[in-house]
Design a protein around this motif. Structure first.
Motif, mmCIF file in Angstrom:
data_model
loop_
_atom_site.group_PDB
_atom_site.id
_atom_site.type_symbol
_atom_site.label_atom_id
_atom_site.label_comp_id
_atom_site.label_asym_id
_atom_site.label_seq_id
_atom_site.Cartn_x
_atom_site.Cartn_y
_atom_site.Cartn_z
ATOM 1 N N PRO A 170 -3.454 2.202 -1.436
ATOM 2 C CA PRO A 170 -4.429 1.168 -1.084
ATOM 3 C C PRO A 170 -5.454 0.967 -2.197
ATOM 4 O O PRO A 170 -5.864 1.930 -2.848
ATOM 5 C CB PRO A 170 -5.087 1.693 0.189
ATOM 6 C CG PRO A 170 -4.841 3.160 0.177
ATOM 7 C CD PRO A 170 -3.594 3.396 -0.622
ATOM 8 N N PRO A 171 -5.872 -0.266 -2.424
ATOM 9 C CA PRO A 171 -6.895 -0.537 -3.435
ATOM 10 C C PRO A 171 -8.283 -0.289 -2.868
ATOM 11 O O PRO A 171 -8.451 -0.074 -1.665
ATOM 12 C CB PRO A 171 -6.694 -2.025 -3.733
ATOM 13 C CG PRO A 171 -6.246 -2.582 -2.419
ATOM 14 C CD PRO A 171 -5.373 -1.496 -1.817
ATOM 15 N N ASP A 172 -9.270 -0.352 -3.725
ATOM 16 C CA ASP A 172 -10.659 -0.258 -3.282
ATOM 17 C C ASP A 172 -11.049 -1.499 -2.488
ATOM 18 O O ASP A 172 -11.749 -1.410 -1.492
ATOM 19 C CB ASP A 172 -11.580 -0.112 -4.502
ATOM 20 C CG ASP A 172 -13.038 -0.070 -4.120
ATOM 21 O OD1 ASP A 172 -13.417 0.853 -3.375
ATOM 22 O OD2 ASP A 172 -13.785 -0.983 -4.535
ATOM 23 N N HIS A 173 -10.580 -2.658 -2.936
ATOM 24 C CA HIS A 173 -10.910 -3.907 -2.254
ATOM 25 C C HIS A 173 -9.815 -4.950 -2.463
ATOM 26 O O HIS A 173 -8.978 -4.808 -3.353
ATOM 27 C CB HIS A 173 -12.253 -4.469 -2.730
ATOM 28 C CG HIS A 173 -12.232 -4.928 -4.149
ATOM 29 N ND1 HIS A 173 -12.419 -4.070 -5.208
ATOM 30 C CD2 HIS A 173 -12.018 -6.152 -4.689
ATOM 31 C CE1 HIS A 173 -12.329 -4.744 -6.339
ATOM 32 N NE2 HIS A 173 -12.091 -6.014 -6.060
ATOM 33 N N ILE A 174 -9.870 -5.961 -1.621
ATOM 34 C CA ILE A 174 -8.976 -7.119 -1.713
ATOM 35 C C ILE A 174 -9.855 -8.356 -1.752
ATOM 36 O O ILE A 174 -10.805 -8.471 -0.979
ATOM 37 C CB ILE A 174 -8.044 -7.194 -0.491
ATOM 38 C CG1 ILE A 174 -7.064 -6.043 -0.505
ATOM 39 C CG2 ILE A 174 -7.309 -8.525 -0.456
ATOM 40 C CD1 ILE A 174 -6.180 -6.009 0.707
ATOM 41 N N LEU A 188 -7.891 -3.092 7.675
ATOM 42 C CA LEU A 188 -8.424 -2.757 6.353
ATOM 43 C C LEU A 188 -9.641 -1.849 6.469
ATOM 44 O O LEU A 188 -9.813 -0.932 5.664
ATOM 45 C CB LEU A 188 -8.763 -4.030 5.573
ATOM 46 C CG LEU A 188 -7.561 -4.845 5.113
ATOM 47 C CD1 LEU A 188 -8.011 -6.183 4.540
ATOM 48 C CD2 LEU A 188 -6.719 -4.071 4.107
ATOM 49 N N PHE A 190 0.834 -1.208 0.000
ATOM 50 C CA PHE A 190 0.000 0.000 0.000
ATOM 51 C C PHE A 190 0.865 1.253 0.000
ATOM 52 O O PHE A 190 0.509 2.261 -0.602
ATOM 53 C CB PHE A 190 -0.945 0.016 1.191
ATOM 54 C CG PHE A 190 -2.037 -1.036 1.138
ATOM 55 C CD1 PHE A 190 -2.108 -1.976 0.119
ATOM 56 C CD2 PHE A 190 -2.976 -1.103 2.145
ATOM 57 C CE1 PHE A 190 -3.100 -2.940 0.091
ATOM 58 C CE2 PHE A 190 -3.978 -2.050 2.120
ATOM 59 C CZ PHE A 190 -4.040 -2.974 1.093
ATOM 60 N N ARG A 207 -10.323 1.882 4.933
ATOM 61 C CA ARG A 207 -11.436 1.807 3.972
ATOM 62 C C ARG A 207 -11.150 0.948 2.747
ATOM 63 O O ARG A 207 -11.486 1.313 1.619
ATOM 64 C CB ARG A 207 -11.871 3.210 3.564
ATOM 65 C CG ARG A 207 -12.410 3.988 4.732
ATOM 66 C CD ARG A 207 -13.016 5.280 4.290
ATOM 67 N NE ARG A 207 -13.599 5.930 5.449
ATOM 68 C CZ ARG A 207 -13.516 7.220 5.684
ATOM 69 N NH1 ARG A 207 -12.912 8.002 4.828
ATOM 70 N NH2 ARG A 207 -14.064 7.730 6.755
ATOM 71 N N VAL A 208 -10.525 -0.192 2.992
ATOM 72 C CA VAL A 208 -10.325 -1.191 1.940
ATOM 73 C C VAL A 208 -11.294 -2.333 2.236
ATOM 74 O O VAL A 208 -11.276 -2.903 3.324
ATOM 75 C CB VAL A 208 -8.862 -1.713 1.914
ATOM 76 C CG1 VAL A 208 -8.722 -2.847 0.919
ATOM 77 C CG2 VAL A 208 -7.913 -0.578 1.575
ATOM 78 N N LYS A 209 -12.159 -2.627 1.271
ATOM 79 C CA LYS A 209 -13.159 -3.680 1.454
ATOM 80 C C LYS A 209 -12.523 -5.057 1.299
ATOM 81 O O LYS A 209 -11.586 -5.236 0.536
ATOM 82 C CB LYS A 209 -14.277 -3.535 0.427
ATOM 83 C CG LYS A 209 -15.043 -2.243 0.534
ATOM 84 C CD LYS A 209 -16.085 -2.160 -0.573
ATOM 85 C CE LYS A 209 -16.551 -0.747 -0.738
ATOM 86 N NZ LYS A 209 -16.064 -0.118 -1.955
#
Length: 112
Positions: free
Chosen positions: A51-55, A72, A46, A76-78
């Protein structure tokens, strides 16, 4: 993913793939993986990539731990989990895993 060595000792691979670019971002090899190992690997990624939107991950204990989910959530990473026995939900990763096994892990070790 658990695999045995020629000494029958298990090891785990933490593989992180960007499914959009299909690039392998990290592969961490250890005898045991814990939530702290996942947090360290994700923190490093990250910081480098943002950071991505989701993992999306399997439901392994190192990903479903309270510490990982809480961390997470704070940034705010889903989290999206692949249902057990539903490899079709994560087809690219399953293909990557099979190729990695064929190219690296299925090698024979000759006796001394």
């Amino acid at each position: 993913m658990k695999d045995p060595t020629h000494e029958s000792k298990a090891f785990r691979l933490l593989t992180v793939i960007d499914v959009h670019t299909r690039k392998s971002l990290a592969i961490h090899l250890q005898r045991k993986l814990k939530s702290d190992d996942v947090l360290a690997a994700l923190t490093q990624l990250f910081q480098r990539h943002g950071p991505p939107d989701h993992i999306r991950s399997d439901d392994g204990a190192e990903f479903t731990s309270h510490a990982v989910r809480e961390w997470l959530g704070r940034i705010r990473v889903k989290m999206l989990f692949v249902e057990p026995d539903s490899t079709w939900e994560n087809g690219y990763y399953e293909s990557f895993k099979g190729k990695r096994r064929d190219e690296l892990l299925n090698e024979e070790i000759s006796p001394p």
